[in-house]
Scaffold this motif. Structure first.
Motif, PDB file in Angstrom:
ATOM      1  N   THR A 100       0.849  -1.195   0.000  1.00 42.69           N
ATOM      2  CA  THR A 100       0.000   0.000   0.000  1.00 42.69           C
ATOM      3  C   THR A 100       0.881   1.241   0.000  1.00 42.69           C
ATOM      4  OG1 THR A 100      -1.617  -1.230   1.308  1.00 42.69           O
ATOM      5  CG2 THR A 100      -1.895   1.156   1.191  1.00 42.69           C
ATOM      6  N   PRO A 101       0.737   2.088  -1.008  1.00 48.45           N
ATOM      7  CA  PRO A 101       1.562   3.303  -1.044  1.00 48.45           C
ATOM      8  C   PRO A 101       1.176   4.258   0.089  1.00 48.45           C
ATOM      9  CG  PRO A 101      -0.038   3.323  -2.837  1.00 48.45           C
ATOM     10  CD  PRO A 101      -0.168   1.997  -2.155  1.00 48.45           C
ATOM     11  N   PRO A 102       2.168   4.882   0.724  1.00 48.94           N
ATOM     12  CA  PRO A 102       1.863   5.789   1.831  1.00 48.94           C
ATOM     13  C   PRO A 102       1.206   7.096   1.391  1.00 48.94           C
ATOM     14  CG  PRO A 102       4.229   5.625   1.493  1.00 48.94           C
ATOM     15  CD  PRO A 102       3.595   4.677   0.550  1.00 48.94           C
ATOM     16  N   PHE A 103       1.338   7.435   0.115  1.00 55.68           N
ATOM     17  CA  PHE A 103       0.816   8.719  -0.367  1.00 55.68           C
ATOM     18  C   PHE A 103      -0.135   8.526  -1.530  1.00 55.68           C
ATOM     19  CE2 PHE A 103       5.155   9.368   1.190  1.00 55.68           C
ATOM     20  CZ  PHE A 103       4.868  10.183   2.271  1.00 55.68           C
ATOM     21  N   THR A 104      -1.074   9.436  -1.651  1.00 53.59           N
ATOM     22  CA  THR A 104      -1.969   9.458  -2.796  1.00 53.59           C
ATOM     23  C   THR A 104      -1.258  10.144  -3.960  1.00 53.59           C
ATOM     24  OG1 THR A 104      -2.934  11.548  -2.059  1.00 53.59           O
ATOM     25  CG2 THR A 104      -4.036   9.517  -1.329  1.00 53.59           C
ATOM     26  N   SER A 105      -1.875  10.121  -5.100  1.00 49.98           N
ATOM     27  CA  SER A 105      -1.250  10.729  -6.281  1.00 49.98           C
ATOM     28  C   SER A 105      -1.035  12.229  -6.118  1.00 49.98           C
ATOM     29  CB  SER A 105      -2.096  10.454  -7.531  1.00 49.98           C
ATOM     30  OG  SER A 105      -3.395  10.975  -7.351  1.00 49.98           O
ATOM     31  N   ASP A 106      -1.814  12.875  -5.249  1.00 44.03           N
ATOM     32  CA  ASP A 106      -1.626  14.310  -5.036  1.00 44.03           C
ATOM     33  C   ASP A 106      -0.658  14.626  -3.895  1.00 44.03           C
ATOM     34  OD1 ASP A 106      -3.138  13.657  -2.820  1.00 44.03           O
ATOM     35  OD2 ASP A 106      -4.768  15.069  -3.244  1.00 44.03           O
ATOM     36  N   GLY A 107       0.006  13.587  -3.339  1.00 46.65           N
ATOM     37  CA  GLY A 107       1.011  13.788  -2.306  1.00 46.65           C
ATOM     38  C   GLY A 107       0.491  13.749  -0.885  1.00 46.65           C
ATOM     39  N   GLY A 108      -0.819  13.577  -0.711  1.00 46.88           N
ATOM     40  CA  GLY A 108      -1.389  13.498   0.635  1.00 46.88           C
ATOM     41  C   GLY A 108      -1.229  12.105   1.228  1.00 46.88           C
ATOM     42  N   ALA A 109      -1.460  11.993   2.526  1.00 48.49           N
ATOM     43  CA  ALA A 109      -1.386  10.695   3.200  1.00 48.49           C
ATOM     44  C   ALA A 109      -2.500   9.788   2.682  1.00 48.49           C
ATOM     45  CB  ALA A 109      -1.515  10.877   4.705  1.00 48.49           C
ATOM     46  N   ASN A 110      -2.152   8.549   2.395  1.00 51.22           N
ATOM     47  CA  ASN A 110      -3.104   7.555   1.915  1.00 51.22           C
ATOM     48  C   ASN A 110      -3.829   6.937   3.113  1.00 51.22           C
ATOM     49  OD1 ASN A 110      -4.452   5.346   0.854  1.00 51.22           O
ATOM     50  ND2 ASN A 110      -2.691   4.562  -0.293  1.00 51.22           N
ATOM     51  N   ASP A 111      -5.148   7.110   3.177  1.00 46.65           N
ATOM     52  CA  ASP A 111      -5.920   6.596   4.302  1.00 46.65           C
ATOM     53  C   ASP A 111      -5.791   5.073   4.431  1.00 46.65           C
ATOM     54  OD1 ASP A 111      -6.779   9.103   5.059  1.00 46.65           O
ATOM     55  OD2 ASP A 111      -8.698   8.955   4.003  1.00 46.65           O
ATOM     56  N   ASP A 112      -5.719   4.365   3.307  1.00 41.66           N
ATOM     57  CA  ASP A 112      -5.559   2.904   3.360  1.00 41.66           C
ATOM     58  C   ASP A 112      -4.221   2.532   4.006  1.00 41.66           C
ATOM     59  OD1 ASP A 112      -8.008   2.464   2.140  1.00 41.66           O
ATOM     60  OD2 ASP A 112      -7.149   2.341   0.124  1.00 41.66           O
ATOM     61  N   TYR A 113      -3.190   3.285   3.703  1.00 39.53           N
ATOM     62  CA  TYR A 113      -1.888   3.033   4.318  1.00 39.53           C
ATOM     63  C   TYR A 113      -1.960   3.234   5.828  1.00 39.53           C
ATOM     64  CZ  TYR A 113       3.050   3.382   5.486  1.00 39.53           C
ATOM     65  OH  TYR A 113       4.282   3.189   6.070  1.00 39.53           O
ATOM     66  N   LEU A 114      -2.625   4.306   6.258  1.00 43.41           N
ATOM     67  CA  LEU A 114      -2.727   4.587   7.682  1.00 43.41           C
ATOM     68  C   LEU A 114      -3.458   3.458   8.411  1.00 43.41           C
ATOM     69  CD1 LEU A 114      -3.579   8.399   7.541  1.00 43.41           C
ATOM     70  CD2 LEU A 114      -1.342   7.320   7.903  1.00 43.41           C
ATOM     71  N   VAL A 115      -4.499   2.923   7.796  1.00 41.91           N
ATOM     72  CA  VAL A 115      -5.237   1.798   8.391  1.00 41.91           C
ATOM     73  C   VAL A 115      -4.338   0.566   8.459  1.00 41.91           C
ATOM     74  CG1 VAL A 115      -7.146   0.173   7.989  1.00 41.91           C
ATOM     75  CG2 VAL A 115      -7.524   2.631   7.733  1.00 41.91           C
ATOM     76  N   ARG A 116      -3.637   0.290   7.374  1.00 39.81           N
ATOM     77  CA  ARG A 116      -2.773  -0.900   7.345  1.00 39.81           C
ATOM     78  C   ARG A 116      -1.582  -0.758   8.290  1.00 39.81           C
ATOM     79  NH1 ARG A 116      -4.354  -2.079   1.543  1.00 39.81           N
ATOM     80  NH2 ARG A 116      -6.041  -3.546   1.966  1.00 39.81           N
ATOM     81  N   HIS A 117      -1.080   0.454   8.441  1.00 38.49           N
ATOM     82  CA  HIS A 117       0.024   0.702   9.368  1.00 38.49           C
ATOM     83  C   HIS A 117      -0.411   0.384  10.800  1.00 38.49           C
ATOM     84  CE1 HIS A 117       2.969   3.436  11.526  1.00 38.49           C
ATOM     85  NE2 HIS A 117       3.738   2.587  10.886  1.00 38.49           N
TER      86      HIS A 117
END
Length: 191
Positions: A100-117
């Motif tokens: 899961t990438p930590p960032f979205t395409s616009d450079g923001g934090a990826n919510d899916d990454y935060l959940v998986r973390h």
């Protein structure tokens, strides 16, 4: 939204605005605000209403100290109690996190990454044998998540190999090397 940083520190939480934002009634929102106040994520301002709790360096230092102290208690117990099914959950949680990438395409934090973390870290500590310590650890994780969301900007993370930190931690956990796992986990949390 408080943990993700959508609602910034010191932001007033007006019931009417919250009702529109969350499509909820005033009574459930007041109850939620009271619970968030008890958790320390919201501050009740006398009779004037509620605001998002402020962030400060002293609080984060205390939270990090407490998280690291808990890790020193919980991690050895988890390594001693964990079975093969637990190892599989740790490996699977690490795999999902690594894909899961930590960032979205616009450079923001990826919510899916935060959940998986969060899932990855909680999976490691899960068999520690104390639901009280797990609940406290989860609350502290959420508090540090607020600070982490500020640090998850691309320009700050570039100097760290977070995926490498997770890889090394997973190896130490699976090897049941308590001393190394504690050191790696506490370094990771502190950074």
């Amino acid at each position: 939204d408080i943990i993700r940083g959508v609602l910034p520190p010191r932001d007033w939480l007006r019931i009417d605005a919250l009702r529109a934002r969350y499509q909820a009634g005033a009574s459930p929102l007041r109850e939620a605000l009271n619970r968030l106040s008890a958790e320390g994520l919201v501050e009740q301002k006398d009779q004037r209403g509620f605001a998002v709790a402020d962030l400060n360096a002293a609080d984060i230092e205390e939270i990090l100290f407490t998280r690291c102290a808990l890790n020193e208690i919980m991690l050895p117990a988890a390594l001693a109690n964990g079975d093969a099914a637990w190892e599989e959950r740790v490996v699977l949680a690490h795999y999902h996190l690594s894909k899961t990438p930590p960032f979205t395409s616009d450079g923001g934090a990826n919510d899916d990454y935060l959940v998986r973390h969060r899932e990855f870290h909680m999976s490691i500590l899960a068999p520690c044998g104390s639901r009280w310590l797990l609940e406290l650890s989860e609350k502290l994780f959420d508090w540090t998540q607020r600070h982490q969301n500020l640090a998850l900007r691309s320009d700050l993370v570039g100097s760290r190999d977070v995926a490498g930190e997770h890889n090394e931690l997973t190896k130490a956990v699976l090897a049941r090397d308590a001393r190394k796992a504690i050191r790696l986990l506490n370094e990771h949390v502190t950074l």
